[in-house]
Design a protein around this motif. Structure first.
Motif, PDB file in Angstrom:
ATOM      1  N   THR A  51      77.864  64.596  13.836  1.00  0.00           N
ATOM      2  CA  THR A  51      77.190  63.355  14.221  1.00  0.00           C
ATOM      3  C   THR A  51      75.671  63.524  14.233  1.00  0.00           C
ATOM      4  OG1 THR A  51      77.635  63.911  16.524  1.00  0.00           O
ATOM      5  CG2 THR A  51      79.109  62.321  15.480  1.00  0.00           C
ATOM      6  N   ALA A  52      75.182  64.650  14.761  1.00  0.00           N
ATOM      7  CA  ALA A  52      73.727  64.850  14.817  1.00  0.00           C
ATOM      8  C   ALA A  52      73.168  65.305  13.465  1.00  0.00           C
ATOM      9  CB  ALA A  52      73.378  65.864  15.899  1.00  0.00           C
ATOM     10  N   ARG A  53      74.040  65.747  12.582  1.00  0.00           N
ATOM     11  CA  ARG A  53      73.627  66.264  11.272  1.00  0.00           C
ATOM     12  C   ARG A  53      72.587  67.364  11.378  1.00  0.00           C
ATOM     13  NH1 ARG A  53      74.548  62.466   6.589  1.00  0.00           N
ATOM     14  NH2 ARG A  53      76.155  61.087   7.373  1.00  0.00           N
ATOM     15  N   MET A 218      96.932  66.406   6.271  1.00  0.00           N
ATOM     16  CA  MET A 218      97.564  65.710   7.404  1.00  0.00           C
ATOM     17  C   MET A 218      97.525  66.573   8.662  1.00  0.00           C
ATOM     18  SD  MET A 218     100.704  63.544   5.745  1.00  0.00           S
ATOM     19  CE  MET A 218     101.581  64.953   5.103  1.00  0.00           C
ATOM     20  N   ILE A 219      97.741  67.868   8.500  1.00  0.00           N
ATOM     21  CA  ILE A 219      97.716  68.775   9.660  1.00  0.00           C
ATOM     22  C   ILE A 219      96.330  68.783  10.310  1.00  0.00           C
ATOM     23  CG2 ILE A 219      97.797  71.216  10.355  1.00  0.00           C
ATOM     24  CD1 ILE A 219     100.072  71.536   8.218  1.00  0.00           C
ATOM     25  N   VAL A 220      95.303  68.913   9.472  1.00  0.00           N
ATOM     26  CA  VAL A 220      93.938  68.978  10.008  1.00  0.00           C
ATOM     27  C   VAL A 220      93.567  67.663  10.690  1.00  0.00           C
ATOM     28  CG1 VAL A 220      91.493  69.137   9.358  1.00  0.00           C
ATOM     29  CG2 VAL A 220      93.137  70.789   8.447  1.00  0.00           C
ATOM     30  N   GLU A 221      93.900  66.565  10.052  1.00  0.00           N
ATOM     31  CA  GLU A 221      93.591  65.267  10.648  1.00  0.00           C
ATOM     32  C   GLU A 221      94.316  65.094  11.992  1.00  0.00           C
ATOM     33  OE1 GLU A 221      94.386  61.865   8.132  1.00  0.00           O
ATOM     34  OE2 GLU A 221      93.069  60.586   9.345  1.00  0.00           O
ATOM     35  N   ALA A 222      95.580  65.545  12.026  1.00  0.00           N
ATOM     36  CA  ALA A 222      96.370  65.417  13.261  1.00  0.00           C
ATOM     37  C   ALA A 222      95.855  66.339  14.358  1.00  0.00           C
ATOM     38  CB  ALA A 222      97.848  65.716  12.965  1.00  0.00           C
ATOM     39  N   ASP A 243      82.907  68.629  -0.599  1.00  0.00           N
ATOM     40  CA  ASP A 243      84.120  67.820  -0.486  1.00  0.00           C
ATOM     41  C   ASP A 243      84.840  68.101   0.834  1.00  0.00           C
ATOM     42  OD1 ASP A 243      86.200  66.009  -1.824  1.00  0.00           O
ATOM     43  OD2 ASP A 243      87.382  67.768  -1.241  1.00  0.00           O
ATOM     44  N   GLN A 244      84.962  69.384   1.174  1.00  0.00           N
ATOM     45  CA  GLN A 244      85.593  69.744   2.454  1.00  0.00           C
ATOM     46  C   GLN A 244      84.799  69.134   3.609  1.00  0.00           C
ATOM     47  OE1 GLN A 244      85.427  73.998   2.156  1.00  0.00           O
ATOM     48  NE2 GLN A 244      87.188  74.138   0.776  1.00  0.00           N
ATOM     49  N   TYR A 245      83.487  69.242   3.529  1.00  0.00           N
ATOM     50  CA  TYR A 245      82.625  68.717   4.588  1.00  0.00           C
ATOM     51  C   TYR A 245      82.866  67.216   4.779  1.00  0.00           C
ATOM     52  CZ  TYR A 245      78.435  67.722   7.343  1.00  0.00           C
ATOM     53  OH  TYR A 245      77.576  67.314   8.331  1.00  0.00           O
ATOM     54  N   HIS A 246      82.887  66.462   3.692  1.00  0.00           N
ATOM     55  CA  HIS A 246      83.037  65.010   3.811  1.00  0.00           C
ATOM     56  C   HIS A 246      84.431  64.594   4.276  1.00  0.00           C
ATOM     57  CE1 HIS A 246      79.025  64.064   2.790  1.00  0.00           C
ATOM     58  NE2 HIS A 246      79.092  64.642   1.594  1.00  0.00           N
ATOM     59  N   ARG A 247      85.442  65.335   3.868  1.00  0.00           N
ATOM     60  CA  ARG A 247      86.789  65.040   4.388  1.00  0.00           C
ATOM     61  C   ARG A 247      86.844  65.243   5.903  1.00  0.00           C
ATOM     62  NH1 ARG A 247      90.803  64.539   0.402  1.00  0.00           N
ATOM     63  NH2 ARG A 247      89.963  65.065  -1.639  1.00  0.00           N
ATOM     64  N   LEU A 248      86.271  66.359   6.351  1.00  0.00           N
ATOM     65  CA  LEU A 248      86.273  66.650   7.791  1.00  0.00           C
ATOM     66  C   LEU A 248      85.481  65.606   8.569  1.00  0.00           C
ATOM     67  CD1 LEU A 248      85.847  70.479   7.365  1.00  0.00           C
ATOM     68  CD2 LEU A 248      87.774  69.388   8.576  1.00  0.00           C
ATOM     69  N   GLU A 249      84.410  65.156   7.962  1.00  0.00           N
ATOM     70  CA  GLU A 249      83.599  64.100   8.581  1.00  0.00           C
ATOM     71  C   GLU A 249      84.430  62.823   8.731  1.00  0.00           C
ATOM     72  OE1 GLU A 249      80.118  62.842   6.277  1.00  0.00           O
ATOM     73  OE2 GLU A 249      78.967  62.967   8.151  1.00  0.00           O
ATOM     74  N   ALA A 250      85.199  62.507   7.701  1.00  0.00           N
ATOM     75  CA  ALA A 250      86.058  61.318   7.754  1.00  0.00           C
ATOM     76  C   ALA A 250      87.156  61.461   8.808  1.00  0.00           C
ATOM     77  CB  ALA A 250      86.683  61.073   6.380  1.00  0.00           C
ATOM     78  N   TYR A 251      87.593  62.685   9.065  1.00  0.00           N
ATOM     79  CA  TYR A 251      88.609  62.931  10.105  1.00  0.00           C
ATOM     80  C   TYR A 251      87.986  62.988  11.505  1.00  0.00           C
ATOM     81  CZ  TYR A 251      91.520  64.683   6.182  1.00  0.00           C
ATOM     82  OH  TYR A 251      92.217  64.833   5.010  1.00  0.00           O
ATOM     83  N   ARG A 252      86.693  62.757  11.597  1.00  0.00           N
ATOM     84  CA  ARG A 252      85.990  62.790  12.884  1.00  0.00           C
ATOM     85  C   ARG A 252      85.930  64.188  13.500  1.00  0.00           C
ATOM     86  NH1 ARG A 252      84.612  58.717  11.226  1.00  0.00           N
ATOM     87  NH2 ARG A 252      85.061  56.572  11.842  1.00  0.00           N
ATOM     88  N   CYS A 253      85.891  65.206  12.645  1.00  0.00           N
ATOM     89  CA  CYS A 253      85.690  66.568  13.142  1.00  0.00           C
ATOM     90  C   CYS A 253      84.304  66.635  13.798  1.00  0.00           C
ATOM     91  CB  CYS A 253      85.781  67.551  11.977  1.00  0.00           C
ATOM     92  SG  CYS A 253      85.790  69.282  12.480  1.00  0.00           S
ATOM     93  N   ASP A 254      84.155  67.490  14.818  1.00  0.00           N
ATOM     94  CA  ASP A 254      82.894  67.529  15.568  1.00  0.00           C
ATOM     95  C   ASP A 254      81.871  68.492  14.962  1.00  0.00           C
ATOM     96  OD1 ASP A 254      83.735  65.861  17.991  1.00  0.00           O
ATOM     97  OD2 ASP A 254      85.327  67.365  17.852  1.00  0.00           O
TER      98      ASP A 254
END
Ligand code: C2E
Ligand code: MG
Ligand code: MG
Ligand code: MG
Length: 288
Positions: A51-53, A218-222, A243-254
């Motif tokens: 969030t803070a980038r 699905m596991i990571v998102e869950a 790509d990994q970074y943006h997927r995690l961002e979409a999953y709301r990873c902190d």
């Protein structure tokens, strides 16, 4: 003949075992003098807030500047250090150095940044652990939330109630707790719910396959969604590409940690790294 061959093999086996033992004893001997001669150093790998980038902290990773063999990584010596018990003394040095960095290197690290330190099972079962950490934290004036301990699930396998007691006392000192390599051990989220912890670090193996493996996605998102319900923050380990970074961002990873943002750095090579990462995440299109 067979009898002679058998005897020969038996002797070879003994030779191999003896070589291994001699090798371990040599490492142990070297580790003792390494402590005395202060040959250990910490490299810091940035932890980046989605969030803070920007960089919000660092994981401290031990390195051994060996006089003959050059820079050694933990896999080459942590096992022997564990088995010989030397890890306790080494571990206190690591905690002490992390506290010194938090006190003296704010300008380099960035204001308000934290440092996470790894704790192995032998350290966790050391009865002196709490008093020594408390003394070090007080001596360096480390504020709440600035120091964190990373433990693996194996640390908790022995006696869960005792572990919970220790973790509670660590947290009472204002020190955070993260479960490292989450997903590789036995712990389910139901069990994590019982633990006084602050963060889950999802193991690198789940992140590596994130771009193409539907079930890992699905596991990571869950894991992230459920961790948030338990009011835990989530760190993704081993983020190696955009790509990994943006997927995690979409999953709301902190928080993200990985080579894509930065490899672990010596203190000298850390200069300018937080600024570079902030630029890379704020600007259009990311640098490589
Ligand atoms: P860990 O705590 O899971 O630390 C993360 C490891 O992943 C580090 O390896 C780091 O360099 C590596 N890593 C980070 N980002 C990436 C990435 O994007 N790709 C890949 N392939 N790897 C990445 P390192 O420094 O070799 O440390 C290995 C392990 O040694 C650590 O795993 C930790 O369990 C242990 N360790 C390190 N420092 C200490 C210490 O001070 N005390 C104790 N007890 N154990 C330590
Ligand atoms: Mg770790
Ligand atoms: Mg880890
Ligand atoms: Mg790991």
């Amino acid at each position: 003949d067979a009898k002679r061959e058998g005897k020969h093999q038996y002797r070879l086996f003994n030779d191999a075992m003896r070589d291994q033992l001699v090798q371990r004893m040599r490492i142990e001997e070297d580790l003792r003098s390494a402590l005395e001669l202060e040959q250990f150093e910490l490299h810091l790998q940035p932890l980046v807030s989605f969030t803070a980038r920007q960089v919000m902290g660092y994981e401290a990773l031990i390195r051994w500047r060996h006089p003959q063999q050059g820079l050694l990584y933990p896999d080459a010596f942590i096992g022997v250090a564990e088995q010989s018990g030397l890890i306790r003394e080494i571990g206190y040095r690591v905690i002490r150095e992390a506290c010194r960095l938090l006190r003296d290197e704010q300008a380099l690290l960035g204001d308000g940044c934290m440092i996470a330190v790894n704790l192995s099972p032998a350290q966790f079962s050391d009865p002196e652990l709490l008093s020594r950490i408390e003394a070090t934290v007080l001596e360096h004036g480390i504020g709440r939330g600035r120091l964190e301990l990373e433990i693996t699930e194996s640390v908790l396998m022995r006696d869960l109630d005792e572990a919970i007691g220790i973790l509670n006392r660590v947290q009472a000192l204002g020190i955070g707790i993260a479960i490292d390599d989450f997903g590789t051990g036995y712990s389910s989220l139901a069990y994590v719910k019982r633990l006084p912890i602050n963060k889950l670090k999802i193991d690198r193996s789940f992140i590596q396959t994130l771009s193409w493996d539907r079930s890992d996605q699905m596991i990571v998102e869950a894991i992230i969604a459920m961790a948030h319900k338990l009011e835990l923050e989530v760190v993704a380990e081993g983020v190696e590409d955009e790509d990994q970074y943006h997927r995690l961002e979409a999953y709301r990873c902190d928080i993200a940690q990985g080579y894509w943002m930065s490899r672990p750095q010596s203190l000298e090579s850390l200069v300018g790294v937080p600024q570079k990462i902030a630029g890379m995440l704020q600007g259009r299109g990311a640098a490589s």
